[in-house]
Design an enzyme around this catalytic site. Sequence first.
Site, short mmCIF file in Angstrom:
data_model
loop_
_atom_site.label_atom_id
_atom_site.label_comp_id
_atom_site.label_asym_id
_atom_site.label_seq_id
_atom_site.Cartn_x
_atom_site.Cartn_y
_atom_site.Cartn_z
N ALA A 1 25.94 23.18 30.84
CA ALA A 1 27.20 22.99 31.55
C ALA A 1 27.00 23.03 33.06
O ALA A 1 27.95 22.87 33.82
CB ALA A 1 28.22 24.06 31.13
N HIS B 1 6.15 27.52 42.01
CA HIS B 1 7.32 26.80 42.50
C HIS B 1 8.14 27.78 43.34
O HIS B 1 9.16 28.30 42.92
CB HIS B 1 8.15 26.25 41.34
CG HIS B 1 9.43 25.62 41.78
ND1 HIS B 1 9.46 24.50 42.58
CD2 HIS B 1 10.72 25.96 41.58
CE1 HIS B 1 10.73 24.18 42.83
NE2 HIS B 1 11.51 25.05 42.24
N ASP C 1 8.72 19.29 43.80
CA ASP C 1 7.92 19.54 45.00
C ASP C 1 6.95 18.38 45.25
O ASP C 1 6.76 17.93 46.38
CB ASP C 1 7.14 20.85 44.85
CG ASP C 1 8.03 21.99 44.39
OD1 ASP C 1 8.98 22.32 45.10
OD2 ASP C 1 7.78 22.54 43.30
#
Length: 333
Positions: A13, A187, A159
């Site tokens: 959602a 990350h 990235d």
Amino acid sequence: MAEPIRVLVTGAAGQIAYSLLYSIAKGDVFGKDQPIILVLLDIPPMLPVLDGVVMELQDCALPLLREVIPTDKVEVAFKDLDAAILVGSMPRKEGMERKDLLKANVAIFKTQGAALDKYAKKTVKVLVVGNPANTNCLIASKSAPSIPKENFSCLTRLDHNRARSQVAMRCGVSSDNVKNVIIWGNHSSTQYPDVHHCKVNLHGKEVEGYSAVNDDTWLKGDFISTVQQRGAAVIKARKLSSAMSAAKAICDHMRDIWFGTPEGEWVSMGVYAGGNSYGVPEDLMYSFPVMIKNKTWTVMDGLPINDFSRAKMDATAAELVEERDTAMAFLAA
């Protein structure tokens, strides 16, 4: 027509999923002749919103989309999966310590890893997007011992795409003329975007990245910090985190797993570091340059690493070791 495959998206959602689901359902990821059953998982308070997403997917009238299953139950969500895209995670709230964030996410990814282990196909390909993605991916993998570690990866393609685009803009070419940039490590803002092995097609001729850009100060300074801090820059500008670009990167990552990478090219992916030739600690999910064939990735071995790169690769590995050790303590508790 092929048999439908079951694809799960968690955090379904949320805003990344909202940018992602149409591309998957339309055939941009798993192929134009591959029917799909989309399974959408979110937390109970989000179920009414999820119903709206289901209505919209129905209203797209997409021929490949055979069924959409919204749920808040893991036994429904993880059943017989071919692919799992784990976008949902606990976001960092203001004033939250990093270790509190890790603790909350260890609980989520331990549960989801165990559900994969119990309900999904053993061949399932799992992509972890929710942050801290590398460590969440490691926890999910450790919680799913019957699924090969190699089936788990985390998203550093965003990235990678950011780095590729920065080099392309600097050289005045389109981004498809830039290949083989690398994101090493986590990350996070310690990641190392590396262009030492990158090639740029300038006027039909392939040129080394450093020669093409012709500005070492930028490549060793602002280029790196721009890519490292890009997520924060987007939040500052939009007051929301990257969604369109994250969804695009997820599509790129999963499509490359499904169909492979072009000959002579690699992409960046957070994968299990066991047996790597770059001196990265073994029990981590670390971003490497990988080539993919037959849905199996291989780290691009043997690239020369200079002292500048070595220091940056070690710094991001050190952060991942610390994250892992903190997370493992929570996992054992």
